[in-house]
Design an enzyme around this catalytic site. Structure first.
Site, PDB file in Angstrom:
ATOM      1  N   PRO A 162       0.812  -1.223   0.000  1.00  0.00           N
ATOM      2  CA  PRO A 162       0.000   0.000   0.000  1.00  0.00           C
ATOM      3  C   PRO A 162       0.841   1.267   0.000  1.00  0.00           C
ATOM      4  CG  PRO A 162       0.213  -0.790   2.234  1.00  0.00           C
ATOM      5  CD  PRO A 162       0.997  -1.752   1.366  1.00  0.00           C
ATOM      6  N   LYS A 187       4.399  -5.318  -6.435  1.00  0.00           N
ATOM      7  CA  LYS A 187       3.771  -4.134  -7.027  1.00  0.00           C
ATOM      8  C   LYS A 187       3.538  -3.077  -5.957  1.00  0.00           C
ATOM      9  CE  LYS A 187      -0.316  -2.617  -7.641  1.00  0.00           C
ATOM     10  NZ  LYS A 187      -0.078  -1.138  -7.688  1.00  0.00           N
ATOM     11  N   PRO A 188       4.237  -1.938  -6.036  1.00  0.00           N
ATOM     12  CA  PRO A 188       3.950  -0.857  -5.098  1.00  0.00           C
ATOM     13  C   PRO A 188       2.699  -0.095  -5.512  1.00  0.00           C
ATOM     14  CG  PRO A 188       5.668  -0.186  -6.615  1.00  0.00           C
ATOM     15  CD  PRO A 188       5.334  -1.615  -6.957  1.00  0.00           C
ATOM     16  N   SER A 240      -6.936  -2.472   1.407  1.00  0.00           N
ATOM     17  CA  SER A 240      -8.295  -2.374   1.925  1.00  0.00           C
ATOM     18  C   SER A 240      -9.004  -3.721   1.849  1.00  0.00           C
ATOM     19  CB  SER A 240      -9.083  -1.345   1.116  1.00  0.00           C
ATOM     20  OG  SER A 240      -9.294  -1.819  -0.211  1.00  0.00           O
ATOM     21  N   GLU A 261      -3.641  -8.836   4.470  1.00  0.00           N
ATOM     22  CA  GLU A 261      -3.675  -7.944   5.630  1.00  0.00           C
ATOM     23  C   GLU A 261      -4.477  -6.731   5.213  1.00  0.00           C
ATOM     24  OE1 GLU A 261      -3.484  -5.027   7.831  1.00  0.00           O
ATOM     25  OE2 GLU A 261      -1.435  -4.719   7.129  1.00  0.00           O
ATOM     26  N   CYS A 295      -3.749   1.350   9.435  1.00  0.00           N
ATOM     27  CA  CYS A 295      -4.859   0.409   9.613  1.00  0.00           C
ATOM     28  C   CYS A 295      -5.108   0.060  11.067  1.00  0.00           C
ATOM     29  CB  CYS A 295      -4.640  -0.856   8.784  1.00  0.00           C
ATOM     30  SG  CYS A 295      -3.043  -1.641   9.045  1.00  0.00           S
ATOM     31  N   GLU A 393     -13.835   2.143   8.425  1.00  0.00           N
ATOM     32  CA  GLU A 393     -12.491   2.702   8.476  1.00  0.00           C
ATOM     33  C   GLU A 393     -12.455   4.074   7.801  1.00  0.00           C
ATOM     34  OE1 GLU A 393      -8.115   0.814   7.997  1.00  0.00           O
ATOM     35  OE2 GLU A 393      -9.452   0.474   6.296  1.00  0.00           O
TER      36      GLU A 393
END
Length: 498
Positions: A162, A187-188, A240, A261, A295, A393
């Site tokens: 993320p 992958k960023p 997410s 996660e 998070c 959230e």
């Protein structure tokens, strides 16, 4: 402490980087469109990044596939040596990596300088864990047969990380994946690729070709292609809950292993015997760190009714005192911008809906008129139990305060969310702390503290916060598979020797 000179050096280093895919040990040319990389504190374009797709994913997965056998055959000591050299390279470039992370993510210097050492610590811990992996003892569990367990790499792992902790969250994947003998395609987030590309550049001469690959681009194309790819054995995602659902659906066709996660809505349960000063300090630190883009953020305070006024007043005063601004303005800046305009607008819209439902923003609650994607530290009261603000959230610098009267009510309210990532309990009564912790359905629960991590302990969610462990030897378990080997002992030869 970082200063203007560090930022100038970081921008020069960014200018020297080719922000493109790192595949099979080198940065590859990337024909096609690019994406602007923006400093969220100023809205200035600081780089242009390649946008990959299925072709780049195929190329990276093929490289990882070619490298996997040789890397899997290395000894734990050999893999540990590589990870330790990577950690050394990080430690030698802490200020540079921190400055790049600050420019790309808008993070205050003090916060980001704490993050980079976590990267090297994670690499060092997993280097040691790779050499101490355990399995059940070999033995004759069935008469005449010897059983043993062989721990093996999963194979090619794809990881999607993320934008809130671009390099640190990447390290939480890179370290156990490589330590376990797997090869990796990472992958960023499209908004924050710079620190990871710099990291790839720094360790390019350390990691064998094809073992560590990076593909840039949107999650919908690159992440989707990785999730569906038949030569990817496992997908790991930090993101997410919706992103986790999409990855799980895409991976279902090839029955991949998943490590997810996902989101959280951490309750902070404060009883009337708690140290209120300490609780407020932790709520401010845990609720507004990284502009609330965390998070496990201390985003939802549940306090006993009798202490509401005292806690709320202290919390509101402390939130109002936080200085918001561009980290380049100096060390006093404690609250940076959100990562994108879209994220700021999402947070603002959620606060407006809460106010329409009767909540009151005693501090903050409006978008400031200034450049950058800023949103002020916001404290809400009058939030109804079961409302969107109480259960969903925010991922922004917003803390809501609700009340309870009894222990049972506190537990029920705390658990009234779809997430199960983290929470904390504040009380001087050890018996109460044990009772409440036992009944909270969250993977990490702190007592009289919040957001405390270590490489030795797992970070894991329940329910819609996902599954799969980051950090600790449990993470190494997640990225390996066990093979049961049984060998028949044969008939004994009782014949006397001649």
């Amino acid at each position: 402490m970082l200063n203007a000179d560090d930022l100038q050096l970081a921008q020069k280093r960014i200018d020297d980087l080719t922000v493109t895919h790192f595949i099979d040990g080198e940065f590859v040319s990337a024909p096609g469109d690019t994406a602007e990389v923006i400093n969220p504190a100023t809205e200035a374009v600081i780089a242009r990044a390649a946008r990959g797709g299925a072709q780049e994913v195929d190329r990276a997965v093929s490289a990882a596939r070619r490298a996997r056998r040789a890397w899997a055959k290395t000894t734990p000591a050999e893999r540990a040596a590589v990870l330790l050299r990577m950690a050394d390279r990080v430690d030698a470039n802490v200020e540079l990596l921190a400055a790049v992370e600050s420019l790309n993510g808008g993070k205050p210097f003090a916060a980001v300088l704490d993050e980079i050492p976590v990267v090297s610590d994670c690499l060092r811990f997993m280097a040691g864990a790779a050499r101490t992996a355990q399995a059940p003892a070999a033995g004759e569990y069935v008469a005449g047969h010897i059983s043993s367990i062989r721990r093996e790499p999963v194979g090619v792992v794809a990881a999607v990380v993320p934008w809130n902790y671009p390099l640190m969250m990447a390290a939480w994947k890179i370290a156990p994946i490589l330590a376990g003998g797997n090869t990796l395609v990472l992958k960023p987030a499209e908004a924050t690729p710079l620190s990871l590309i710099l990291f790839a550049d720094l360790v390019a001469d350390i990691v064998p070709r094809g073992v560590f690959n990076v593909v840039l681009g949107p999650g919908s194309t690159v992440g989707g292609a990785l999730s569906r790819h038949p030569d990817v054995d496992m997908v790991a995602l930090t993101g997410s809950t919706r992103a986790g659902q999409e990855v799980a659906a895409a991976a279902a066709g090839t029955v991949k292993r998943l490590h997810l996660e996902l989101g959280g809505k951490a309750p902070v349960v404060v009883f009337d015997d708690a140290d209120i000063d300490a609780a407020v300090e932790a709520i401010v630190a845990g609720g507004f760190v990284n502009a609330g883009q965390e998070c496990g953020a201390a985003t939802r305070v549940l306090c006993q009714e009798s202490i509401h006024d005292q806690l709320f007043e202290q919390l509101s005063d402390a939130a109002a005192a936080l200085r918001m601004g561009d980290p380049a303005e100096g060390e006093a800046v404690a609250l940076g911008p959100l990562v994108t305009a879209a994220q700021r607008d999402r947070v603002a819209a959620m606060v407006e809906r809460a106010k329409a439902d009767g909540a009151v923003a005693v501090v903050g609650g409006t978008v400031p008129e200034r450049a950058g994607f800023f949103y002020p530290a916001t404290v809400l009261t009058g939030v109804e139990a079961g409302s969107e603000m109480a259960r969903e959230e925010v991922f922004g610098p917003v803390v809501s305060v609700e009340t309870f009267t009894t222990e049972a009510e506190a537990i029920a309210k705390a658990n009234d969310v779809v997430y199960g990532l983290a929470g904390s309990v504040w009380t001087r009564d050890h018996g109460r702390a044990l009772r409440v912790v036992d009944q909270l359905d969250f993977g990490s629960v702190w007592t009289n503290t919040h957001l405390v991590f270590s490489s030795e302990m797992p970070w894991v969610g329940f329910s819609q916060s996902g599954y799969g462990r980051d950090n600790s030897t449990y993470a190494l378990d997640d990225y390996t598979r066990t093979k049961h080997i049984t060998m028949a002992m044969g008939e004994p030869d009782d014949r006397p020797a001649r």
